[in-house]
Design a protein around this motif. Sequence first.
Motif: not given
Length: 273
Positions: A104-122
Amino acid sequence: MNSEQFFNDIKTYKFLANKSLGQNFLCSKDIAEKITNALKVQPEDSVLEIGAGLGSLSYFLVKNNAQISLIDVDDNMVNELNNKFSSYKNVNIYRKNILKTDLSVYSKIIGNLPYYITSSIIEKILLDGINSKLIVLMVQKEVYLKLTDKNEISPLSLLLHYVADISSMCVVGRNNFTPVPHVDSAYFVITPNSNIKDQQNNLLYKLMCKLFLYRRKTILNNLTKLIGDKEVATKILEKSQIDLMKRPEHLSIDQYINLLNILKSYDFINKIM
């Protein structure tokens, strides 16, 4: 270090990739620069990079005057990031699990997401990144296609389209990574709208997940399993003006919101939690 040398070095570091963490390092300078440019970083931004790895995106991010946080769960990656970027006063580097990090403290988020937990991160970003103005993610191409396919409805895709708009998709071929993965990737831009701040989004998402557990069954059967009373489930759906024979993927996000509000009025919050 100049960019050519930096990215040539990444190509030689494939031995550092941890297969159990789904690590594949982006080694294309041009693509890394395009992805970071898509984030449109401003000096007043607080930026988070998820799974910074060997620093492919970080290389361009840290050149901005914004506050940049680089996180990775792998000690080896954190050491590499510290070696490369700890001298930048605007950069903080952490060994953290993204799923246990306050977004919640970030205004911009970026990442090359690891395949095995992509959905959980999104899912985590959409539910916790309530102050994010722009999000740029790289995922498996198939994941992107499922999220945007109108015939592949899921709780995550419903939530995504409720709280944000998606744009600027670009395919990134597998040969732009080391080690070379078995699939192509894609990066895209998520622009949150005011719905991302809705305080009942977590409850809404939990409700949708529970009603999608048996997605081939009708919404009546699934709601009955959830609350334990078919007669009451029938009344709630009729009050919600939802066809009893519809399946979970046939309901719109507005219908789920209306259903949630009616369930709350029946005091079924404990069933959803």
